[in-house]
Design a protein around this motif. Structure first.
Motif, PDB file in Angstrom:
ATOM      1  N   LEU A  53       0.833  -1.199   0.000  1.00 50.28           N
ATOM      2  CA  LEU A  53       0.000   0.000   0.000  1.00 50.28           C
ATOM      3  C   LEU A  53       0.874   1.259   0.000  1.00 50.28           C
ATOM      4  O   LEU A  53       0.652   2.177  -0.805  1.00 50.28           O
ATOM      5  CB  LEU A  53      -0.919  -0.001   1.218  1.00 50.28           C
ATOM      6  N   VAL A  54       1.885   1.284   0.824  1.00 47.65           N
ATOM      7  CA  VAL A  54       2.805   2.421   0.853  1.00 47.65           C
ATOM      8  C   VAL A  54       3.561   2.507  -0.478  1.00 47.65           C
ATOM      9  O   VAL A  54       3.741   3.603  -1.034  1.00 47.65           O
ATOM     10  CB  VAL A  54       3.779   2.317   2.048  1.00 47.65           C
ATOM     11  N   SER A  55       3.981   1.370  -1.003  1.00 52.07           N
ATOM     12  CA  SER A  55       4.678   1.349  -2.291  1.00 52.07           C
ATOM     13  C   SER A  55       3.783   1.866  -3.411  1.00 52.07           C
ATOM     14  O   SER A  55       4.229   2.616  -4.275  1.00 52.07           O
ATOM     15  CB  SER A  55       5.148  -0.067  -2.622  1.00 52.07           C
ATOM     16  N   GLY A  56       2.516   1.476  -3.393  1.00 54.10           N
ATOM     17  CA  GLY A  56       1.571   1.981  -4.394  1.00 54.10           C
ATOM     18  C   GLY A  56       1.383   3.479  -4.296  1.00 54.10           C
ATOM     19  O   GLY A  56       1.324   4.182  -5.303  1.00 54.10           O
ATOM     20  N   GLY A  57       1.300   3.989  -3.071  1.00 53.84           N
ATOM     21  CA  GLY A  57       1.176   5.430  -2.872  1.00 53.84           C
ATOM     22  C   GLY A  57       2.411   6.179  -3.360  1.00 53.84           C
ATOM     23  O   GLY A  57       2.303   7.207  -4.034  1.00 53.84           O
ATOM     24  N   LEU A  58       3.590   5.644  -3.045  1.00 55.09           N
ATOM     25  CA  LEU A  58       4.832   6.258  -3.515  1.00 55.09           C
ATOM     26  C   LEU A  58       4.901   6.219  -5.039  1.00 55.09           C
ATOM     27  O   LEU A  58       5.299   7.196  -5.673  1.00 55.09           O
ATOM     28  CB  LEU A  58       6.045   5.553  -2.913  1.00 55.09           C
ATOM     29  N   CYS A  59       4.472   5.113  -5.624  1.00 58.58           N
ATOM     30  CA  CYS A  59       4.471   4.989  -7.086  1.00 58.58           C
ATOM     31  C   CYS A  59       3.571   6.042  -7.719  1.00 58.58           C
ATOM     32  O   CYS A  59       3.952   6.690  -8.703  1.00 58.58           O
ATOM     33  CB  CYS A  59       4.022   3.580  -7.478  1.00 58.58           C
ATOM     34  N   LEU A  60       2.393   6.231  -7.160  1.00 58.45           N
ATOM     35  CA  LEU A  60       1.472   7.239  -7.674  1.00 58.45           C
ATOM     36  C   LEU A  60       2.092   8.635  -7.577  1.00 58.45           C
ATOM     37  O   LEU A  60       2.046   9.415  -8.531  1.00 58.45           O
ATOM     38  CB  LEU A  60       0.153   7.187  -6.902  1.00 58.45           C
ATOM     39  N   ILE A  61       2.708   8.933  -6.450  1.00 58.79           N
ATOM     40  CA  ILE A  61       3.375  10.231  -6.276  1.00 58.79           C
ATOM     41  C   ILE A  61       4.486  10.400  -7.308  1.00 58.79           C
ATOM     42  O   ILE A  61       4.648  11.472  -7.893  1.00 58.79           O
ATOM     43  CB  ILE A  61       3.916  10.370  -4.838  1.00 58.79           C
ATOM     44  N   PRO A  91       6.239  -5.898 -12.212  1.00 63.73           N
ATOM     45  CA  PRO A  91       5.631  -5.036 -13.228  1.00 63.73           C
ATOM     46  C   PRO A  91       5.103  -5.835 -14.420  1.00 63.73           C
ATOM     47  O   PRO A  91       5.692  -6.827 -14.810  1.00 63.73           O
ATOM     48  CB  PRO A  91       6.768  -4.113 -13.673  1.00 63.73           C
ATOM     49  N   GLY A  92       4.002  -5.382 -14.963  1.00 62.55           N
ATOM     50  CA  GLY A  92       3.401  -6.036 -16.111  1.00 62.55           C
ATOM     51  C   GLY A  92       3.793  -5.359 -17.415  1.00 62.55           C
ATOM     52  O   GLY A  92       4.478  -4.358 -17.430  1.00 62.55           O
ATOM     53  N   ALA A  93       3.338  -5.936 -18.521  1.00 66.28           N
ATOM     54  CA  ALA A  93       3.688  -5.408 -19.853  1.00 66.28           C
ATOM     55  C   ALA A  93       2.676  -4.408 -20.357  1.00 66.28           C
ATOM     56  O   ALA A  93       2.965  -3.687 -21.296  1.00 66.28           O
ATOM     57  CB  ALA A  93       3.805  -6.562 -20.826  1.00 66.28           C
ATOM     58  N   ILE A  94       1.488  -4.373 -19.776  1.00 62.01           N
ATOM     59  CA  ILE A  94       0.434  -3.495 -20.278  1.00 62.01           C
ATOM     60  C   ILE A  94       0.759  -2.028 -19.997  1.00 62.01           C
ATOM     61  O   ILE A  94       0.554  -1.168 -20.836  1.00 62.01           O
ATOM     62  CB  ILE A  94      -0.932  -3.863 -19.650  1.00 62.01           C
ATOM     63  N   PRO A  96       3.690  -0.184 -19.643  1.00 60.16           N
ATOM     64  CA  PRO A  96       4.592   0.512 -20.559  1.00 60.16           C
ATOM     65  C   PRO A  96       3.985   0.708 -21.948  1.00 60.16           C
ATOM     66  O   PRO A  96       4.183   1.752 -22.574  1.00 60.16           O
ATOM     67  CB  PRO A  96       5.815  -0.406 -20.636  1.00 60.16           C
ATOM     68  N   GLY A  97       3.228  -0.259 -22.416  1.00 61.96           N
ATOM     69  CA  GLY A  97       2.581  -0.131 -23.724  1.00 61.96           C
ATOM     70  C   GLY A  97       1.559   0.992 -23.739  1.00 61.96           C
ATOM     71  O   GLY A  97       1.478   1.772 -24.691  1.00 61.96           O
ATOM     72  N   LEU A  98       0.770   1.083 -22.655  1.00 64.51           N
ATOM     73  CA  LEU A  98      -0.237   2.139 -22.557  1.00 64.51           C
ATOM     74  C   LEU A  98       0.415   3.517 -22.474  1.00 64.51           C
ATOM     75  O   LEU A  98      -0.001   4.446 -23.167  1.00 64.51           O
ATOM     76  CB  LEU A  98      -1.129   1.919 -21.333  1.00 64.51           C
ATOM     77  N   VAL A  99       1.450   3.636 -21.650  1.00 66.12           N
ATOM     78  CA  VAL A  99       2.155   4.916 -21.524  1.00 66.12           C
ATOM     79  C   VAL A  99       2.730   5.333 -22.868  1.00 66.12           C
ATOM     80  O   VAL A  99       2.612   6.486 -23.287  1.00 66.12           O
ATOM     81  CB  VAL A  99       3.262   4.832 -20.449  1.00 66.12           C
ATOM     82  N   GLY A 100       3.336   4.391 -23.574  1.00 63.62           N
ATOM     83  CA  GLY A 100       3.908   4.688 -24.883  1.00 63.62           C
ATOM     84  C   GLY A 100       2.861   5.101 -25.900  1.00 63.62           C
ATOM     85  O   GLY A 100       3.048   6.068 -26.646  1.00 63.62           O
ATOM     86  N   ALA A 101       1.739   4.377 -25.928  1.00 63.29           N
ATOM     87  CA  ALA A 101       0.677   4.691 -26.889  1.00 63.29           C
ATOM     88  C   ALA A 101       0.065   6.062 -26.617  1.00 63.29           C
ATOM     89  O   ALA A 101      -0.161   6.851 -27.549  1.00 63.29           O
ATOM     90  CB  ALA A 101      -0.410   3.615 -26.837  1.00 63.29           C
ATOM     91  N   ILE A 102      -0.194   6.354 -25.364  1.00 65.04           N
ATOM     92  CA  ILE A 102      -0.789   7.652 -25.025  1.00 65.04           C
ATOM     93  C   ILE A 102       0.206   8.777 -25.302  1.00 65.04           C
ATOM     94  O   ILE A 102      -0.168   9.829 -25.826  1.00 65.04           O
ATOM     95  CB  ILE A 102      -1.292   7.663 -23.578  1.00 65.04           C
ATOM     96  N   ILE A 119      -2.869   5.389 -13.388  1.00 67.73           N
ATOM     97  CA  ILE A 119      -3.979   4.463 -13.159  1.00 67.73           C
ATOM     98  C   ILE A 119      -3.504   3.169 -12.508  1.00 67.73           C
ATOM     99  O   ILE A 119      -4.206   2.586 -11.690  1.00 67.73           O
ATOM    100  CB  ILE A 119      -4.768   4.183 -14.457  1.00 67.73           C
ATOM    101  N   PHE A 120      -2.298   2.728 -12.812  1.00 65.97           N
ATOM    102  CA  PHE A 120      -1.828   1.446 -12.287  1.00 65.97           C
ATOM    103  C   PHE A 120      -1.577   1.466 -10.786  1.00 65.97           C
ATOM    104  O   PHE A 120      -2.087   0.596 -10.073  1.00 65.97           O
ATOM    105  CB  PHE A 120      -0.614   0.963 -13.083  1.00 65.97           C
ATOM    106  N   PRO A 121      -0.830   2.439 -10.252  1.00 65.43           N
ATOM    107  CA  PRO A 121      -0.708   2.447  -8.789  1.00 65.43           C
ATOM    108  C   PRO A 121      -2.030   2.762  -8.098  1.00 65.43           C
ATOM    109  O   PRO A 121      -2.287   2.272  -6.997  1.00 65.43           O
ATOM    110  CB  PRO A 121       0.356   3.516  -8.514  1.00 65.43           C
ATOM    111  N   ALA A 122      -2.886   3.555  -8.733  1.00 64.57           N
ATOM    112  CA  ALA A 122      -4.192   3.858  -8.133  1.00 64.57           C
ATOM    113  C   ALA A 122      -5.037   2.584  -8.015  1.00 64.57           C
ATOM    114  O   ALA A 122      -5.678   2.352  -6.985  1.00 64.57           O
ATOM    115  CB  ALA A 122      -4.919   4.928  -8.951  1.00 64.57           C
ATOM    116  N   VAL A 123      -5.012   1.753  -9.056  1.00 63.75           N
ATOM    117  CA  VAL A 123      -5.750   0.481  -9.013  1.00 63.75           C
ATOM    118  C   VAL A 123      -5.146  -0.439  -7.954  1.00 63.75           C
ATOM    119  O   VAL A 123      -5.864  -1.126  -7.222  1.00 63.75           O
ATOM    120  CB  VAL A 123      -5.781  -0.187 -10.408  1.00 63.75           C
ATOM    121  N   LEU A 124      -3.826  -0.442  -7.837  1.00 69.52           N
ATOM    122  CA  LEU A 124      -3.170  -1.257  -6.815  1.00 69.52           C
ATOM    123  C   LEU A 124      -3.624  -0.840  -5.424  1.00 69.52           C
ATOM    124  O   LEU A 124      -4.006  -1.679  -4.607  1.00 69.52           O
ATOM    125  CB  LEU A 124      -1.647  -1.134  -6.927  1.00 69.52           C
ATOM    126  N   ILE A 125      -3.600   0.458  -5.164  1.00 66.53           N
ATOM    127  CA  ILE A 125      -4.002   0.963  -3.850  1.00 66.53           C
ATOM    128  C   ILE A 125      -5.454   0.594  -3.562  1.00 66.53           C
ATOM    129  O   ILE A 125      -5.786   0.091  -2.487  1.00 66.53           O
ATOM    130  CB  ILE A 125      -3.793   2.491  -3.769  1.00 66.53           C
TER     131      ILE A 125
END
Length: 146
Positions: A53-61, A91-94, A96-102, A119-125
């Motif tokens: 949970l803390v890692s997800g929050g740090l990732c989002l930040i 980490p998953g493959a989706i 980096p692909g999404l970040v690159g496409a956007i 969106i990924f760390p937010a979903v994790l949290i």
């Protein structure tokens, strides 16, 4: 984020592409390894859900810092700290692909892609919080029946 570490290293430090291609991912990987070492050395004393949970929050930040910082050095710090934040996760493959496409669809605007990556760390949290709520609700229900 690891895929973009070289770009942030090059722009923040003003170094050549080949040096950034080595140094950026190395900084990310060292931070990622440090996170796994911290948890591993705890010998099971750290609560995994809380650590995630803390890692997800740090990732989002970190993603927000990279997306909104006008200073390349701050983007690099966010990138490196993101390595620490994802060390406990696989980490998953989706992502980096999404970040690159956007980023590409936004006129090669990497910051737009990083913002979408939030969106990924937010979903994790949210998932960890939901799991915790369901876990505690189930525990409470068991105690009521006794």
């Amino acid at each position: 984020m690891a895929q973009w570490a070289s770009a942030y290293t090059e722009s923040a430090l003003g170094i050549a592409k080949n040096a950034g291609d080595i140094l950026g991912p190395c900084l990310f990987a060292v931070a990622q390894g440090m996170s796994r070492t911290v948890y591993g050395k705890s010998d099971g004393k750290m609560d995994l859900k809380r650590f995630m949970l803390v890692s997800g929050g740090l990732c989002l930040i970190c993603y927000l810092l990279v997306a909104f910082s006008p200073i390349p050095a701050m983007g690099l710090i966010g990138c490196i700290l993101c390595g620490f934040s994802v060390g406990i996760m696989w980490p998953g493959a989706i992502g980096p692909g999404l970040v690159g496409a956007i980023s590409q669809n936004a006129g090669d605007n990497l910051k737009a892609g990083m913002l979408a990556g939030c969106i990924f760390p937010a979903v994790l949290i949210a998932s960890i919080l939901l799991m915790g709520r369901n876990y505690f609700a189930g525990t409470t229900a068991l105690h009521r029946e006794d």
